[in-house]
Design a protein around this motif. Sequence first.
Motif, short mmCIF file in Angstrom:
data_model
loop_
_atom_site.label_atom_id
_atom_site.label_comp_id
_atom_site.label_asym_id
_atom_site.label_seq_id
_atom_site.Cartn_x
_atom_site.Cartn_y
_atom_site.Cartn_z
N LYS A 20 8.80 -51.10 16.95
CA LYS A 20 9.53 -50.36 15.91
C LYS A 20 9.08 -50.85 14.53
CE LYS A 20 12.60 -48.57 18.86
NZ LYS A 20 12.64 -47.17 19.17
N PRO A 21 9.37 -50.08 13.47
CA PRO A 21 9.07 -50.58 12.12
C PRO A 21 9.85 -51.86 11.84
CG PRO A 21 9.58 -48.23 12.07
CD PRO A 21 9.88 -48.71 13.46
N SER A 22 9.25 -52.76 11.08
CA SER A 22 9.92 -54.01 10.72
C SER A 22 11.16 -53.72 9.90
CB SER A 22 8.98 -54.91 9.92
OG SER A 22 7.91 -55.34 10.73
N GLU A 23 12.12 -54.65 9.96
CA GLU A 23 13.37 -54.51 9.23
C GLU A 23 13.42 -55.59 8.16
OE1 GLU A 23 17.85 -55.24 10.58
OE2 GLU A 23 16.93 -53.48 11.51
N GLN A 26 10.82 -55.68 15.04
CA GLN A 26 11.79 -55.17 16.00
C GLN A 26 11.00 -54.55 17.14
OE1 GLN A 26 15.75 -53.78 14.30
NE2 GLN A 26 14.25 -52.57 13.23
N ILE A 27 11.27 -55.01 18.34
CA ILE A 27 10.52 -54.55 19.50
C ILE A 27 11.53 -54.14 20.58
CG2 ILE A 27 8.78 -55.16 21.21
CD1 ILE A 27 8.09 -57.53 19.21
N ALA A 28 11.49 -52.88 20.99
CA ALA A 28 12.33 -52.42 22.10
C ALA A 28 11.52 -52.56 23.38
CB ALA A 28 12.77 -50.98 21.89
N ARG A 53 2.73 -57.58 17.46
CA ARG A 53 2.04 -56.32 17.18
C ARG A 53 1.00 -56.09 18.27
NH1 ARG A 53 2.54 -59.21 12.84
NH2 ARG A 53 3.82 -58.49 11.13
N LYS A 54 0.63 -54.84 18.47
CA LYS A 54 -0.39 -54.53 19.48
C LYS A 54 -1.66 -55.33 19.22
CE LYS A 54 0.63 -50.07 21.25
NZ LYS A 54 0.10 -48.90 21.84
N GLY A 55 -2.19 -55.90 20.30
CA GLY A 55 -3.45 -56.62 20.21
C GLY A 55 -3.32 -58.08 19.82
#
Length: 114
Positions: A43-46, A58-60, A88-90
């Motif tokens: 998700k976008p950072s908060e 934020q990661i669901a 983050r991916k990678g």
Amino acid sequence: MAWDDILAEAGDAFMDAFAEKTPVILRPGEGRPRSVKVIIDWKPSEEMTGGQPGSFPQIAISFLNHPFKGIDPAELDLGTWKVDVPIRKGEPARTRPFHRLISVDGGEVVVLVR
């Protein structure tokens, strides 16, 4: 057959089709760490609160609703459980705490990780 029963029966096939290529390490507070298949939604950072500069990820994460292959919601303790997941991916995985339970059904348990 109830909807939750249908979701529970389809859970393995759903994870096989859509899970991340690399399983994550689930770290139950009292139990042994184990490798599980998950679906990760970055998700976008908060923004930080309380006047603090910066933001946090934020990661669901969707886990199979299963005591060995995923998470048994009856055993979940948000205060002690953690998961090794890339921010983050990678990127390499880091140990992150569970923040909030998003949803539970017969097939999956979705948790927000920060």
